[in-house]
Each structure stands twice: as C-alpha cells, then as structure tokens.
Write a protein that holds these residues in place. Structure first.
Motif, PDB file in Angstrom:
ATOM      1  N   HIS A  13       0.953  -1.263   0.331  1.00 39.06           N
ATOM      2  CA  HIS A  13       0.114   0.078   0.481  1.00 39.06           C
ATOM      3  C   HIS A  13       0.664   1.309   0.403  1.00 39.06           C
ATOM      4  O   HIS A  13       2.223   1.364   0.912  1.00 39.06           O
ATOM      5  CB  HIS A  13      -0.958  -0.074   0.994  1.00 39.06           C
ATOM      6  N   GLU A  30       0.499  -0.998   5.009  1.00 42.81           N
ATOM      7  CA  GLU A  30      -0.126  -3.236   4.706  1.00 42.81           C
ATOM      8  C   GLU A  30       0.643  -3.452   3.464  1.00 42.81           C
ATOM      9  O   GLU A  30       1.056  -2.555   2.600  1.00 42.81           O
ATOM     10  CB  GLU A  30      -1.499  -2.617   4.625  1.00 42.81           C
ATOM     11  N   ARG A  38      -4.917  -8.608   2.145  1.00 42.62           N
ATOM     12  CA  ARG A  38      -4.960  -7.400   2.802  1.00 42.62           C
ATOM     13  C   ARG A  38      -4.871  -7.652   3.721  1.00 42.62           C
ATOM     14  O   ARG A  38      -5.741  -7.419   4.858  1.00 42.62           O
ATOM     15  CB  ARG A  38      -6.111  -6.450   2.705  1.00 42.62           C
ATOM     16  N   ASP A  43      -2.744  -6.173   7.539  1.00 44.65           N
ATOM     17  CA  ASP A  43      -2.175  -5.053   8.102  1.00 44.65           C
ATOM     18  C   ASP A  43      -0.306  -5.131   9.122  1.00 44.65           C
ATOM     19  O   ASP A  43      -0.691  -6.442   9.378  1.00 44.65           O
ATOM     20  CB  ASP A  43      -2.837  -3.977   8.965  1.00 44.65           C
ATOM     21  N   ASP A  87     -10.242  -1.142   0.156  1.00 45.00           N
ATOM     22  CA  ASP A  87     -10.333  -1.053   1.709  1.00 45.00           C
ATOM     23  C   ASP A  87     -11.184  -2.193   2.011  1.00 45.00           C
ATOM     24  O   ASP A  87     -10.797  -3.168   2.776  1.00 45.00           O
ATOM     25  CB  ASP A  87     -11.507   0.186   2.274  1.00 45.00           C
ATOM     26  N   THR A  88     -11.835  -2.302   1.128  1.00 48.89           N
ATOM     27  CA  THR A  88     -13.570  -3.600   0.828  1.00 48.89           C
ATOM     28  C   THR A  88     -12.770  -4.846  -0.007  1.00 48.89           C
ATOM     29  O   THR A  88     -13.109  -5.378   0.049  1.00 48.89           O
ATOM     30  CB  THR A  88     -14.528  -3.665   1.131  1.00 48.89           C
TER      31      THR A  88
END
Length: 124
Positions: free
Chosen positions: A45, A50, A63, A65, A110-111
């Motif tokens: 990211h 991320e 995805r 973190d 994001d989703t």
C-alpha cells in the motif's frame, strides 16, 4: 521481501545474500505468515503499512496490516480467473488484479469489493 511457497513473507537484507551459509541467512525477519498456500504476488500500500497478497493457486486475495500482523480483508477471486498480478492505485483507493485469460479486475482498496471487470475482447 521474499515470499515462500508456505505462505511466509520475509524481510531479507541484501547483505544476507553474501552469506556463506545459505540455510541460515543473517538478517531474515518474518514479516507475516499468511494462511495462503503460496504467495504468487505482493503489492505494498502506498500510504499505510499494509500489503496485498495473492495466492493464484487458491484464488485468494488478502489485505494484511503489517503493524498488527493480521488479515484485514480477504476475498476469494476464484481459481477459474487465474489471477497472476497485483497493482495498487497511487492513493490505494483501487486494486487492480491481472488475470491470465486477459481479464482485469478493478476492486475497492479498502473492502476488495468488485468495481468492474475489464475483458480483452477481439473486434471482428
């Protein structure tokens, strides 16, 4: 970064490649251990700590973190798509997934929800 066939992502310094013991590279740090079988592609990211991981064998997109070392979002793309490459928009708002049959998936960053599927078609 180096990915393994067992779903591990390692941070390896360039000096470790000069090590005389290839079984124990100095400076290798485990960043995360994903539940995916094999990490095929990784995209970082641009603004947050991320990573996006692609397992082409199972069709999973994850995805992660890096700070908390946990999976934030997971999406099953399907094995029939043969997803092979990932890219992120400069602001991280969109994820592009390139597929072997010429499709390009555009997903929300994001989703990981699908926005559009572009297909390579021939004109008669």
């Amino acid at each position: 970064m180096v990915s393994t066939l067992t779903g591990k992502l390692l941070s390896v310094s360039s000096e470790s490649f000069n090590s005389s013991d290839p079984d124990n590279p100095s400076g290798a740090e485990l960043l995360l251990e994903a539940p995916a079988c094999a990490i095929t592609d990784v995209a970082a990211h641009p603004l947050r700590p991320e990573l996006l991981l692609l397992d082409a064998d199972s069709g999973q997109l994850l995805r992660w973190d890096l700070a908390s070392r946990r999976c934030l979002v997971q999406r099953q793309l399907g094995q029939d798509l043969k997803a092979v490459r990932l890219a992120l928009a400069r602001d991280g708002a969109f994820v592009l997934v390139g597929c072997g049959a010429g499709q390009l998936l555009v997903l929300k960053g994001d989703t990981l929800e699908q926005v559009v599927v572009l297909k390579n078609t021939r004109q008669p």
